[in-house]
Design an enzyme around this catalytic site. Structure first.
Site, PDB file in Angstrom:
ATOM      1  N   LYS A   1     -10.240   2.454  -1.896  1.00 61.41           N
ATOM      2  CA  LYS A   1     -10.378   1.884  -0.553  1.00 61.41           C
ATOM      3  C   LYS A   1     -11.684   2.322   0.089  1.00 61.41           C
ATOM      4  O   LYS A   1     -11.988   3.514   0.177  1.00 61.41           O
ATOM      5  CB  LYS A   1      -9.185   2.322   0.288  1.00 61.41           C
ATOM      6  CG  LYS A   1      -9.076   1.690   1.663  1.00 61.41           C
ATOM      7  CD  LYS A   1      -7.751   2.103   2.300  1.00 61.41           C
ATOM      8  CE  LYS A   1      -7.524   1.469   3.657  1.00 61.41           C
ATOM      9  NZ  LYS A   1      -6.202   1.843   4.210  1.00 61.41           N
TER      10      LYS A   1
ATOM     11  N   CYS B   1      -5.708  -2.868   2.513  1.00 60.99           N
ATOM     12  CA  CYS B   1      -5.376  -2.775   3.931  1.00 60.99           C
ATOM     13  C   CYS B   1      -6.569  -2.900   4.883  1.00 60.99           C
ATOM     14  O   CYS B   1      -7.043  -4.000   5.117  1.00 60.99           O
ATOM     15  CB  CYS B   1      -4.580  -1.499   4.194  1.00 60.99           C
ATOM     16  SG  CYS B   1      -3.654  -1.553   5.764  1.00 60.99           S
TER      17      CYS B   1
ATOM     18  N   GLU C   1       0.824  -1.213   0.000  1.00 60.35           N
ATOM     19  CA  GLU C   1       0.000   0.000   0.000  1.00 60.35           C
ATOM     20  C   GLU C   1       0.859   1.265   0.000  1.00 60.35           C
ATOM     21  O   GLU C   1       1.849   1.362   0.733  1.00 60.35           O
ATOM     22  CB  GLU C   1      -0.910  -0.006   1.228  1.00 60.35           C
ATOM     23  CG  GLU C   1      -1.885   1.158   1.281  1.00 60.35           C
ATOM     24  CD  GLU C   1      -2.706   1.188   2.558  1.00 60.35           C
ATOM     25  OE1 GLU C   1      -3.741   1.871   2.577  1.00 60.35           O
ATOM     26  OE2 GLU C   1      -2.298   0.533   3.553  1.00 60.35           O
TER      27      GLU C   1
END
Length: 292
Positions: A113, A150, A40
């Site tokens: 995300k 993540c 990331e």
């Protein structure tokens, strides 16, 4: 499928970080990798340790020098590459975005995300607007990739929706680590939980999981905390949660991992979780909480 993982430390210089990633992509491709996954926000240090408007200068649009660089890396090496960037969508509107490049250098898709953390040292809500593209797999020449990022990895709903939309593999570019002040047993509990929850996504959905973390210590520029020691431990799990590869927790690592993509069909026949879901009773899952 041969999957290449790139677990690196990163510094403040973007060009240096990109050059090192390119060398890794070239090396892994020469070893037969068909898919290479980066961690990331690999263009820079993990800048979310502080809330600083100067960090918005790190963001880039799509297309940009970032996408041009990794498009050429994918094309010239004949591999699919999963990248992670700080996306500038419009003035004052930014996302934490994974961009997937195919072997011809074309962008096959992107994922913004969805789950954005806000904890000491991880002030991502200051920088990132939650994604609005949903949980849609990205079609590539090596298969249909369920790319998440993540903090998304803690949510079974995200993994399930990707699987239900036909993802053949779950991929998590990651930046997660310890507070150096935590006792060793607490550090181990955190890392074990991180591995366990992602292995459970593989089991529950009958598909492989690829999780690629950064590693190394990064100090807090504000000196308000003791910084973050990113724990590495990138891993690949098969459709029964079996660990196919585990990187070390204290060193950079590049590796090619063989993943038998045909096993998912067999595992789903043995463990037909999708068949036995009681979808007629799952409506309450869309509520925030049920005992108010």
């Amino acid at each position: 499928m041969k999957v290449g993982i790139v677990q690196h430390t990163f510094g403040p210089d973007v060009d240096t970080n990109r050059a090192r990633n390119l060398t890794a992509i070239e090396s892994l491709a020469s070893e037969g990798a068909e898919l290479v996954v980066l961690s990331e926000l690999h263009d820079s240090l993990y800048f979310c340790q502080t809330e600083d408007v100067d960090n918005f200068r790190l963001a880039e649009e799509i297309p940009s020098e970032f996408t041009d660089f990794y498009a050429e890396a994918a094309r010239s090496n004949g591999v699919v590459v999963v990248t992670s960037m700080f996306e500038r969508r419009a003035p004052g509107l930014y996302h934490n975005t994974a961009v997937v490049f195919d072997t011809d250098g074309e962008i096959r898709g992107k994922y913004r995300k969805m789950h954005i953390p806000d904890d000491p040292g991880f002030y991502e809500k200051f920088y990132f607007t939650p994604g609005d593209l949903g949980f849609e797999p990205i079609e590539t020449s090596v298969g249909r990739l369920g790319v998440l990022v993540c903090w998304d990895q803690w949510y079974p709903e995200a993994a399930r929706l990707m699987a239900m939309r036909g993802a053949e593999m779950l991929i998590y570019p990651t930046a997660i680590g310890w507070n150096p002040d935590d006792p060793d047993d607490e550090k181990q509990r955190q890392r074990d939980a991180w591995i366990t929850v992602q292995r459970s996504h593989a089991v529950a959905n009958g598909i492989p999981v690829v999780s690629v973390n950064r590693n190394g210590f990064e100090e807090d520029p504000s000196n308000q905390t003791s910084g973050i020691d990113f724990w590495g431990s990138s891993f690949v799990a098969g459709p029964q949660g079996e660990i196919l590869f585990m990187a070390p927790d204290g060193a950079s690592c590049e590796a090619v991992v063989d993943v038998d993509m045909d096993r998912s069909e067999n595992v789903r026949q043995w463990w037909p979780f999708l068949r036995d879901r009681r979808i007629d009773f799952y409506g309450p899952l869309t509520r925030r909480f049920l005992r108010d």
